[in-house]
Structures are given as structure tokens and as C-alpha cells.
Design an enzyme around this catalytic site. Structure first.
Site, PDB file in Angstrom:
ATOM      1  N   ASP A 143      15.513   7.761   3.755  1.00 54.21           N
ATOM      2  CA  ASP A 143      16.385   8.201   2.749  1.00 54.21           C
ATOM      3  C   ASP A 143      17.189   9.568   3.050  1.00 54.21           C
ATOM      4  O   ASP A 143      18.379   9.663   2.494  1.00 54.21           O
ATOM      5  CB  ASP A 143      15.387   8.654   1.427  1.00 54.21           C
ATOM      6  CG  ASP A 143      14.987   7.279   0.646  1.00 54.21           C
ATOM      7  OD1 ASP A 143      15.507   6.125   0.990  1.00 54.21           O
ATOM      8  OD2 ASP A 143      14.244   7.309  -0.404  1.00 54.21           O
ATOM      9  N   ASP A 154      10.237  -6.818   1.234  1.00 51.63           N
ATOM     10  CA  ASP A 154      10.466  -6.351   2.551  1.00 51.63           C
ATOM     11  C   ASP A 154      11.763  -5.653   2.421  1.00 51.63           C
ATOM     12  O   ASP A 154      12.800  -6.264   1.917  1.00 51.63           O
ATOM     13  CB  ASP A 154      10.596  -7.477   3.897  1.00 51.63           C
ATOM     14  CG  ASP A 154      10.071  -6.792   4.922  1.00 51.63           C
ATOM     15  OD1 ASP A 154       9.701  -5.598   5.189  1.00 51.63           O
ATOM     16  OD2 ASP A 154      10.753  -7.267   5.927  1.00 51.63           O
ATOM     17  N   ASN A 214       0.817  -1.311  -0.067  1.00 48.96           N
ATOM     18  CA  ASN A 214      -0.186   0.072  -0.005  1.00 48.96           C
ATOM     19  C   ASN A 214       0.942   1.165   0.249  1.00 48.96           C
ATOM     20  O   ASN A 214       0.484   2.331   0.193  1.00 48.96           O
ATOM     21  CB  ASN A 214      -1.090   0.081   1.291  1.00 48.96           C
ATOM     22  CG  ASN A 214      -2.019  -0.736   1.104  1.00 48.96           C
ATOM     23  OD1 ASN A 214      -2.852  -0.899  -0.026  1.00 48.96           O
ATOM     24  ND2 ASN A 214      -2.432  -1.647   1.996  1.00 48.96           N
ATOM     25  N   HIS A 222      19.143  -0.381  -3.506  1.00 49.00           N
ATOM     26  CA  HIS A 222      18.602  -1.843  -2.970  1.00 49.00           C
ATOM     27  C   HIS A 222      17.573  -2.232  -3.636  1.00 49.00           C
ATOM     28  O   HIS A 222      17.401  -3.339  -4.392  1.00 49.00           O
ATOM     29  CB  HIS A 222      18.511  -1.765  -1.609  1.00 49.00           C
ATOM     30  CG  HIS A 222      17.468  -0.768  -1.159  1.00 49.00           C
ATOM     31  ND1 HIS A 222      17.847   0.512  -1.097  1.00 49.00           N
ATOM     32  CD2 HIS A 222      16.491  -0.971  -0.372  1.00 49.00           C
ATOM     33  CE1 HIS A 222      16.735   1.413  -0.429  1.00 49.00           C
ATOM     34  NE2 HIS A 222      15.920   0.593  -0.297  1.00 49.00           N
ATOM     35  N   ARG A 223      16.236  -1.432  -3.732  1.00 44.05           N
ATOM     36  CA  ARG A 223      15.098  -1.900  -4.409  1.00 44.05           C
ATOM     37  C   ARG A 223      15.409  -1.999  -6.006  1.00 44.05           C
ATOM     38  O   ARG A 223      14.906  -2.741  -6.593  1.00 44.05           O
ATOM     39  CB  ARG A 223      13.828  -1.100  -3.900  1.00 44.05           C
ATOM     40  CG  ARG A 223      12.661  -1.447  -4.344  1.00 44.05           C
ATOM     41  CD  ARG A 223      11.425  -0.623  -4.007  1.00 44.05           C
ATOM     42  NE  ARG A 223      11.317  -0.833  -2.432  1.00 44.05           N
ATOM     43  CZ  ARG A 223      11.501  -0.360  -1.644  1.00 44.05           C
ATOM     44  NH1 ARG A 223      12.161   1.294  -2.066  1.00 44.05           N
ATOM     45  NH2 ARG A 223      11.645  -0.220  -0.434  1.00 44.05           N
ATOM     46  N   ASN A 278       4.931   5.061  -2.601  1.00 45.60           N
ATOM     47  CA  ASN A 278       6.468   5.546  -2.905  1.00 45.60           C
ATOM     48  C   ASN A 278       6.893   4.425  -3.480  1.00 45.60           C
ATOM     49  O   ASN A 278       7.630   4.272  -4.674  1.00 45.60           O
ATOM     50  CB  ASN A 278       7.095   5.961  -1.753  1.00 45.60           C
ATOM     51  CG  ASN A 278       6.584   7.468  -1.296  1.00 45.60           C
ATOM     52  OD1 ASN A 278       6.470   8.309  -1.899  1.00 45.60           O
ATOM     53  ND2 ASN A 278       6.230   7.447   0.067  1.00 45.60           N
ATOM     54  N   LYS A 279       6.795   3.076  -2.838  1.00 46.26           N
ATOM     55  CA  LYS A 279       7.397   1.763  -3.438  1.00 46.26           C
ATOM     56  C   LYS A 279       6.624   1.509  -4.675  1.00 46.26           C
ATOM     57  O   LYS A 279       7.312   1.017  -5.560  1.00 46.26           O
ATOM     58  CB  LYS A 279       7.181   0.771  -2.440  1.00 46.26           C
ATOM     59  CG  LYS A 279       8.014   0.596  -1.193  1.00 46.26           C
ATOM     60  CD  LYS A 279       7.670  -0.636  -0.661  1.00 46.26           C
ATOM     61  CE  LYS A 279       8.462  -0.687   0.703  1.00 46.26           C
ATOM     62  NZ  LYS A 279       8.224  -2.057   1.516  1.00 46.26           N
TER      63      LYS A 279
END
Length: 189
Positions: free
Chosen positions: A151, A68, A8, A176-177, A11-12
Site C-alpha cells: 500500500d 488471493d 488470518n 481491487h479487494r 487487515n483483510k
């Protein structure tokens, strides 16, 4: 191809959507009317990602992926790690989490840290995981207005700006993501 991203966090969602090829339609939890909190009760980042993906597949039936992420700080024995989102309490407040982190590091000279993301993909009944790590260090104070979470206090190795001071494109290329999503995208090709 249609995939549900078990988040949810807008931003991700924005970060990941920007990296996916046009033929992959990304659905959020809101898109599938999943309004509940998906359990994250595992003791590892990988465990939480797998738990979320399995929960979504079991209860909603979609091919999906979950991630995660944790910030692991060397001088704090890997804290906040799996508890990164709720480091300062269950309210999951990024400012509170960052303040607690900076307070715990006040007298530390070792500020080495790494962000770690694990993506768990459940596709056609099979589980696949992808891990992205970005090494860096924690600044002494917040810098920048962009990004989210930790961040404003994280600088990637070899860079002189925090994640909050760089563009989304640059963060995706070194972060990383972004590294985990690149592996996911390669696999989906």
C-alpha cells in the site's frame, strides 16, 4: 447468513467486514479453530483462491470464501504476482517485499502496475469467483503510514495518494479487494 473468510490477515478481515451487509456474519479461521496454514500452491491468483476455499470446505465443512491478491508490475513481467506475499522470501515480510520491489524498479521508467484480487466462494456446493482489478503505478519511495503490504508504494490511476495515505473507506471504494467484495455482496443479495 454465516460465512467463513479463509484468512488470518486481520487487515483483510477488517476491510471485508466493513463492506458486508449486517445480516452476513463473517467468521475468521480463528473463529472455527483453524490454526493451520492453508495451502497456496497454485500458479495463478485464481487457483490459490479456489484451492483455499476448497481446502476449508473439505476439512471444516463450512460455506466459505477465500481470496488471493497479487501485485502485477508491467516492467517486471507481472512480478511479484502470485508470489506477492513471499516475494522477498518465505518470511512474508511486507517491508522486505516492498524493498525488493523498489530495488528492482530503480532504473525503470515504466512503473505501471495493477493489484488483482480473486475471491472464490463455495456456497451450497457451488463455486463462484469474483475478480477485482485496480490499475495504478508504483511510487519511487514509501508514502503514508496506513494500509498494509504494498500500500505505501501503490497509487491508483487518477489519484495522487498511495493506498497507505487514504482512508479504509476510500481504499474499499477504488481498490481491487473492494471491487471483488462488491461483486460478492451483490451475488449474496
Amino acid at each position: 447468513m454465516q460465512l467463513v473468510f479463509a484468512t488470518n490477515n486481520l487487515n483483510k478481515l477488517k476491510e471485508v467486514q466493513a463492506m458486508l451487509p449486517a445480516h452476513i456474519k463473517l467468521l475468521s479461521l480463528a473463529d472455527i479453530d483453524c490454526n493451520e496454514d492453508i495451502p497456496e500452491t497454485q500458479s495463478t491468483i485464481e487457483g490459490n483462491a479456489i484451492q483455499k476455499a476448497e481446502y476449508l470446505k473439505k476439512h471444516y465443512g463450512y460455506d466459505c470464501f477465500a481470496d488471493d491478491t497479487g501485485l502485477e508490475v508491467e516492467a517486471l513481467n507481472g512480478e511479484p504476482g502470485v508470489y506477492s506475499a513471499r516475494y522477498a522470501g518465505p518470511q512474508r515480510n511486507a517491508d522486505d517485499n516492498t524493498y525488493k520491489l523498489l530495488t528492482k524498479l530503480e532504473d525503470k521508467t515504466n512503473r505501471n502496475a495493477q493489484f488483482k484480487t480473486v475471491i472464490a466462494l463455495l456456497l451450497n456446493g457451488k463455486l463462484h469467483t469474483f475478480t477485482g482489478i485496480c490499475k495504478g503505478d508504483i511510487t519511487k519511495e514509501k508514502q503514508g503510514e496506513g494500509g498494509f503490504g504494498y500500500d505505501p508504494v501503490f497509487k491508483a490511476q487518477g489519484h495522487n495518494k498511495t493506498f497507505a495515505e487514504i482512508s479504509l473507506e476510500e481504499k474499499n471504494s477504488i481498490g481491487h479487494r473492494g471491487k471483488a467484495v462488491k461483486q460478492l455482496v451483490e451475488f449474496l443479495k
